[in-house]
Scaffold this motif. Structure first.
Motif, mmCIF file in Angstrom:
data_model
loop_
_atom_site.group_PDB
_atom_site.id
_atom_site.type_symbol
_atom_site.label_atom_id
_atom_site.label_comp_id
_atom_site.label_asym_id
_atom_site.label_seq_id
_atom_site.Cartn_x
_atom_site.Cartn_y
_atom_site.Cartn_z
ATOM 1 N N ALA A 59 16.967 -30.993 73.108
ATOM 2 C CA ALA A 59 16.688 -31.884 71.981
ATOM 3 C C ALA A 59 16.711 -33.346 72.418
ATOM 4 C CB ALA A 59 17.694 -31.641 70.861
ATOM 5 N N GLU A 60 17.644 -33.685 73.266
ATOM 6 C CA GLU A 60 17.741 -35.068 73.746
ATOM 7 C C GLU A 60 16.529 -35.439 74.582
ATOM 8 O OE1 GLU A 60 21.128 -37.904 75.842
ATOM 9 O OE2 GLU A 60 21.131 -35.765 76.239
ATOM 10 N N SER A 61 16.110 -34.541 75.462
ATOM 11 C CA SER A 61 14.936 -34.803 76.284
ATOM 12 C C SER A 61 13.694 -34.991 75.423
ATOM 13 C CB SER A 61 14.715 -33.644 77.261
ATOM 14 O OG SER A 61 15.786 -33.534 78.164
ATOM 15 N N ARG A 62 13.540 -34.156 74.404
ATOM 16 C CA ARG A 62 12.387 -34.274 73.511
ATOM 17 C C ARG A 62 12.381 -35.624 72.797
ATOM 18 N NH1 ARG A 62 13.232 -29.858 70.970
ATOM 19 N NH2 ARG A 62 14.279 -30.736 69.159
ATOM 20 N N LYS A 63 13.540 -36.070 72.338
ATOM 21 C CA LYS A 63 13.649 -37.351 71.644
ATOM 22 C C LYS A 63 13.269 -38.506 72.565
ATOM 23 C CE LYS A 63 16.987 -40.229 69.136
ATOM 24 N NZ LYS A 63 18.409 -40.327 68.675
ATOM 25 N N GLN A 64 13.645 -38.409 73.835
ATOM 26 C CA GLN A 64 13.329 -39.479 74.787
ATOM 27 C C GLN A 64 11.828 -39.625 75.011
ATOM 28 O OE1 GLN A 64 15.566 -37.970 78.040
ATOM 29 N NE2 GLN A 64 17.532 -38.793 77.336
ATOM 30 N N TRP A 65 11.127 -38.516 75.075
ATOM 31 C CA TRP A 65 9.692 -38.536 75.354
ATOM 32 C C TRP A 65 8.838 -38.792 74.121
ATOM 33 C CZ3 TRP A 65 7.162 -38.458 79.951
ATOM 34 C CH2 TRP A 65 7.890 -38.099 81.083
ATOM 35 N N GLN A 66 9.386 -38.596 72.929
ATOM 36 C CA GLN A 66 8.563 -38.593 71.724
ATOM 37 C C GLN A 66 7.754 -39.876 71.493
ATOM 38 O OE1 GLN A 66 8.502 -35.512 69.936
ATOM 39 N NE2 GLN A 66 6.566 -36.519 69.436
ATOM 40 N N PRO A 67 8.308 -41.094 71.680
ATOM 41 C CA PRO A 67 7.491 -42.302 71.456
ATOM 42 C C PRO A 67 6.240 -42.348 72.324
ATOM 43 C CG PRO A 67 9.811 -42.873 71.520
ATOM 44 C CD PRO A 67 9.718 -41.439 71.964
ATOM 45 N N LEU A 68 6.376 -41.966 73.598
ATOM 46 C CA LEU A 68 5.208 -41.933 74.484
ATOM 47 C C LEU A 68 4.200 -40.896 73.987
ATOM 48 C CD1 LEU A 68 5.242 -41.858 78.365
ATOM 49 C CD2 LEU A 68 3.859 -40.250 77.083
ATOM 50 N N LEU A 69 4.675 -39.738 73.580
ATOM 51 C CA LEU A 69 3.759 -38.680 73.147
ATOM 52 C C LEU A 69 3.074 -39.023 71.834
ATOM 53 C CD1 LEU A 69 5.832 -35.511 74.108
ATOM 54 C CD2 LEU A 69 4.115 -36.749 75.447
ATOM 55 N N ASP A 70 3.766 -39.765 70.973
ATOM 56 C CA ASP A 70 3.118 -40.236 69.743
ATOM 57 C C ASP A 70 1.956 -41.164 70.080
ATOM 58 O OD1 ASP A 70 4.841 -38.792 68.147
ATOM 59 O OD2 ASP A 70 6.200 -40.467 67.791
ATOM 60 N N ASP A 71 2.159 -42.053 71.061
ATOM 61 C CA ASP A 71 1.077 -42.943 71.494
ATOM 62 C C ASP A 71 -0.064 -42.143 72.107
ATOM 63 O OD1 ASP A 71 2.405 -45.158 70.619
ATOM 64 O OD2 ASP A 71 2.959 -45.908 72.598
#
Length: 348
Positions: A59-71
Motif C-alpha cells: 500500500a505504501e509503495s502504491r501511494k508513492q507512485w500514484q502522483p506520477l501514474l496520475d500524470d
C-alpha cells in the motif's frame, strides 16, 4: 533447533512454489489492482498496467507512485491501473501472467522479465544523490551481542536471520555472494532459523527482538528511519555490500504502438527540464524514495546483476558437496554456459 529447521524447510518449500513461474498463478500473495482517476475504461479501450516493486508495504509503495501514474494517465489519455503486490515473487508471477505492461524492477527480477517474460529494459532509475547504485546491508540491534560481522560468523547455529526473497538482490543475492558463499557457507543452514520477508518487516523484527540479523539496503533503511524513528535508533549496520546498480523500468515488448513509444517517452522525460511543470514532476518523483527520474537504458545495464549471480553460483559449486570431482566440474561448466547465454539474452 529441530523446530527451526522444520519451519525453515516449510518456508523454503513455499518460496520454491512461488518461483514456479510457469504456473502463472499468485500463490497466497496479497494482490490488489487499484484504478487511478483516469477516465472510465470503454470496451476495447487500451489501458496501462503498472507493476510496483514493493518498498515497505504494498500500500505504501502504491501511494508513492500514484502522483506520477496520475500524470501518466492524463498525459496519454489512457487509463492506468496499478498491480501492487507484497512480494517479489508475486510481481514476477503477475508479469509472467501478462498482467503487467510496465514495471519498476531490480536485479534477478528484471533479468527474469527480460529473458523469459517478454519484457524489455527501457530506462534506469536515477537517484537523487547522483549515486550509481544502492548498497546491501546486514543490520543488528545496537545493544545486542553482535558487535560486528566477525561476531555473527563466529557462532553458527545461534542467530535468527530475517532476509529477503531469493529474487531480492540486497535481501538475498548480495549477502549470499559476498558474505556466506566465499566462506563456504549457506545462510539457509548457517542460522538457527531463517525468516523470509520484506526489508521493513525484517528490520522491525530485529528492533523488536524477534530476529538477530536482518538484510536491508540504503533506500529501505532511510525510509525505515522516517517511518519508524524509535525502532531505527536501535539498529546498526555491520556489513555493506559493493555498489549494486539501480533498478530499471521494463515494458512489454509486444505492447501496441504507438502507445508503447508514448509510454517510454513519458517515463524517460518525466521531471526533466527547467519549466514549472518539470519542477512539479520532480516533487512527485521525490515521493518514491531516492527517485530523481529515469535515464534511457537497455538490457545491458543488467550485466552487473548477472555477474553477481554468476559469482555466487560458482562459489556454491566449488564449495558444495559432490559425489565426485567430475560432478563438480560438470556443474561449473553448466554455470559458465548459463552465464554466457544470459549475457547474450540481454543484448538489445
Amino acid at each position: 533447533m529441530g523446530k527451526a529447521i522444520s519451519w525453515l524447510r516449510r518456508s523454503q518449500a513455499r518460496v520454491a512454489g512461488w518461483l514456479a513461474l510457469g504456473a502463472c498463478v499468485l500463490l497466497a500473495v496479497p494482490f490488489s489492482v487499484v484504478a487511478t482517476e483516469a477516465p472510465p475504461v470503454q470496451p476495447n479501450e487500451p489501458s496501462i498496467h503498472f507493476g510496483i516493486l514493493p518498498i515497505g508495504s504494498a500500500a505504501e509503495s502504491r501511494k508513492q507512485w500514484q502522483p506520477l501514474l496520475d500524470d501518466l494517465a492524463g498525459r496519454l489519455g489512457t487509463p492506468v491501473t496499478t498491480i501492487s503486490v507484497s512480494s517479489y515473487a508475486g510481481l514476477s508471477s503477475a508479469i509472467a501472467d501478462q498482467r503487467v505492461d510496465i514495471a519498476f524492477l531490480s536485479g534477478r527480477l528484471a533479468i527474469e522479465a527480460v529473458l523469459h517474460q517478454h519484457m524489455g529494459v527501457v530506462a534506469q532509475f536515477v537517484r537523487t544523490d547522483g549515486a550509481k547504485g544502492n548498497v546491501g546491508m546486514l543490520v543488528v540491534r545496537t545493544d545486542g551481542p553482535i558487535r560486528g560481522l566477525g561476531d555473527m560468523l563466529a557462532q553458527a547455529g545461534r542467530w535468527r536471520y530475517a532476509r529477503g526473497e531469493p529474487l531480492s538482490v540486497t535481501g538475498y543475492v548480495a549477502p549470499e555472494a559476498e558474505v556466506f558463499a566465499p566462506r563456504g557457507l549457506n545462510s539457509d543452514t548457517f542460522f538457527a532459523s531463517v525468516h523470509v520477508g520484506n526489508h521493513q518487516n525484517n528490520m522491525l523484527a530485529v528492533a523488536n527482538g524477534e530476529a538477530d540479523i536482518s538484510t536491508s539496503n540504503n533506500p529501505d533503511l532511510d525510509l525505515f528511519r522516517r517511518n519508524f524513528p524509535r525502532e531505527a535508533a536501535q539498529l546498526k549496520v555491520i556489513w555493506r555490500s559493493t555498489s549494486i546498480p539501480c533498478g530499471v523500468l521494463v515494458v512489454r515488448r509486444d505492447m501496441a504502438e504507438p502507445l508503447r513509444s508514448r509510454l517510454v517517452a513519458f517515463m524517460r522525460g518525466y521531471g526533466k527540464g527547467s519549466d514549472a511543470t518539470a519542477a512539479e514532476e520532480r516533487v512527485k518523483l521525490a515521493q518514491v524514495p531516492d527517485l530523481a527520474g529515469f535515464n534511457a537504458a537497455d538490457g545491458r545495464v543488467l550485466k552487473p546483476f548477472v555477474d553477481m549471480e554468476y559469482t555466487l553460483l560458482r562459489q556454491q559449486a566449488k564449495n558444495g558437496r559432490w559425489v565426485s570431482e567430475e560432478a563438480r566440474e560438470a556443474r561449473l561448466r553448466q554455470v559458465e554456459t548459463q552465464y554466457r547465454q544470459t549475457l547474450a539474452g540481454l543484448r538489445p
